[in-house]
Design an enzyme around this catalytic site. Structure first.
Site, PDB file in Angstrom:
ATOM      1  N   ASP A 167       0.820  -1.208   0.000  1.00 26.96           N
ATOM      2  CA  ASP A 167       0.000   0.000   0.000  1.00 26.96           C
ATOM      3  C   ASP A 167       0.856   1.261   0.000  1.00 26.96           C
ATOM      4  O   ASP A 167       1.397   1.657   1.038  1.00 26.96           O
ATOM      5  CB  ASP A 167      -0.908   0.002   1.239  1.00 26.96           C
ATOM      6  N   ASP A 196     -10.401  -5.367  -1.131  1.00 26.00           N
ATOM      7  CA  ASP A 196      -9.414  -4.884  -0.158  1.00 26.00           C
ATOM      8  C   ASP A 196     -10.097  -4.072   0.938  1.00 26.00           C
ATOM      9  O   ASP A 196     -10.716  -3.042   0.653  1.00 26.00           O
ATOM     10  CB  ASP A 196      -8.392  -4.013  -0.920  1.00 26.00           C
TER      11      ASP A 196
HETATM   12  C1  DX5 Z   1      -6.352   0.475   3.061  1.00 24.75           C
HETATM   13  C2  DX5 Z   1      -5.411  -0.460   2.372  1.00 24.75           C
HETATM   14  C3  DX5 Z   1      -5.625  -1.877   2.701  1.00 24.75           C
HETATM   15  C4  DX5 Z   1      -5.411  -2.229   4.153  1.00 24.75           C
HETATM   16  C5  DX5 Z   1      -6.122  -3.513   4.456  1.00 24.75           C
HETATM   17  O1  DX5 Z   1      -6.257   1.716   2.458  1.00 24.75           O
HETATM   18  O2  DX5 Z   1      -5.521  -0.319   0.983  1.00 24.75           O
HETATM   19  O3  DX5 Z   1      -4.816  -2.709   1.874  1.00 24.75           O
HETATM   20  O4  DX5 Z   1      -4.056  -2.369   4.477  1.00 24.75           O
HETATM   21  O5  DX5 Z   1      -6.033  -3.752   5.822  1.00 24.75           O
HETATM   22  P1  DX5 Z   1      -7.205  -4.483   6.622  1.00 24.75           P
HETATM   23  O6  DX5 Z   1      -7.277  -5.879   6.078  1.00 24.75           O
HETATM   24  O7  DX5 Z   1      -6.757  -4.422   8.032  1.00 24.75           O
HETATM   25  O8  DX5 Z   1      -8.459  -3.721   6.359  1.00 24.75           O
HETATM   26 ZN    ZN Z   2      -4.588  -1.821  -0.318  1.00 27.12          ZN
END
Ligand code: DX5
Ligand code: ZN
Length: 209
Positions: free
Chosen positions: A33, A170
């Site tokens: 990310d 996601d």
């Molecule tokens: C949020 C990110 C995600 C996040 C997902 O902006 O794009 O990839 O890291 O994390 P969880 O699974 O904890 O929601």
């Molecule tokens: Zn992400």
């Protein structure tokens, strides 16, 4: 479903240990990310950090940055899949880029409030479509059910037209909603908190698969 652990939730003080742990699981992707503090209110890392990573997985980079088209080259040279946000560029510029791009795997992502139909004429050119089931910016948020309909729409379009993109989701994934997104047609699931906050990463991966 293929699984793409998001390293946003890993222990950044122990990258070496985290790498060993993830590499010993059978997850297919690793989700990176990239946030610039402008497109989203949070800043993470950029290409120079990604270059230091030693995961033996397919790199799945999620750009949450302004002006992503001008940054794509440097990311596609270090990551198999590079996904940027539809909201960050002009529609015509995206179409023009996709029709003329080189041989790199490109994905597009949409935020929860963006309707899926905006992608219609771009779908034939995409290698991946990333449906955000939380507002991009932070790990650990609650899964939004509205993403399910978008996944179903993408699956229908893919089957109707024989498109080749992977359908990815996601945000806020756990073992319960993983079942729902799978049924809807999701092929790659991103999970941060759910994997990294547990001791046994493989067990968590098995549960959401
Ligand atoms: C949020 C990110 C995600 C996040 C997902 O902006 O794009 O990839 O890291 O994390 P969880 O699974 O904890 O929601
Ligand atoms: Zn992400």
């Amino acid at each position: 479903m293929k699984v793409s652990p998001s390293i946003l939730s890993m222990d950044f003080n122990n990258v070496e240990q985290e790498t060993i742990k993830i590499n010993s699981t059978d997850c297919e992707f690793i989700h990176l990310d990239v946030m610039d503090g402008k497109f989203v209110p949070n800043t993470t890392f950029d290409d120079s950090f990604i270059k230091t990573l030693k995961f033996n997985k397919i790199f799945d980079t999620h750009l949450m940055i302004e002006k992503p088209l001008s940054a794509l080259d440097k990311y596609s040279s270090i990551s198999e899949y590079v996904t940027f946000h539809y909201e960050a560029e002009d529609h015509k510029d995206i179409l023009n880029f996709l029709q003329n791009r080189k041989n790199t795997k490109i994905g597009l992502s949409i935020k929860p409030n963006t309707s899926i139909e905006v992608l219609d004429d771009l779908l034939p050119y995409l290698d991946l479509v990333l449906v955000m089931s939380v507002e991009p910016g932070f790990a650990g948020q609650k899964f939004m059910e509205s993403s399910i309909e978008k996944i179903k729409y993408l699956k229908l379009k893919k089957d109707q037209h024989n498109y080749h993109y992977l359908i990815e989701v996601d945000g806020g994934i756990n073992e319960e909603n993983a079942k729902k997104v799978k049924e809807a047609g999701c092929e790659v699931v991103v999970a941060g908190t759910y994997i990294f906050k547990a001791n046994n990463y493989q067990e968590q991966i098995d549960k959401i698969r």
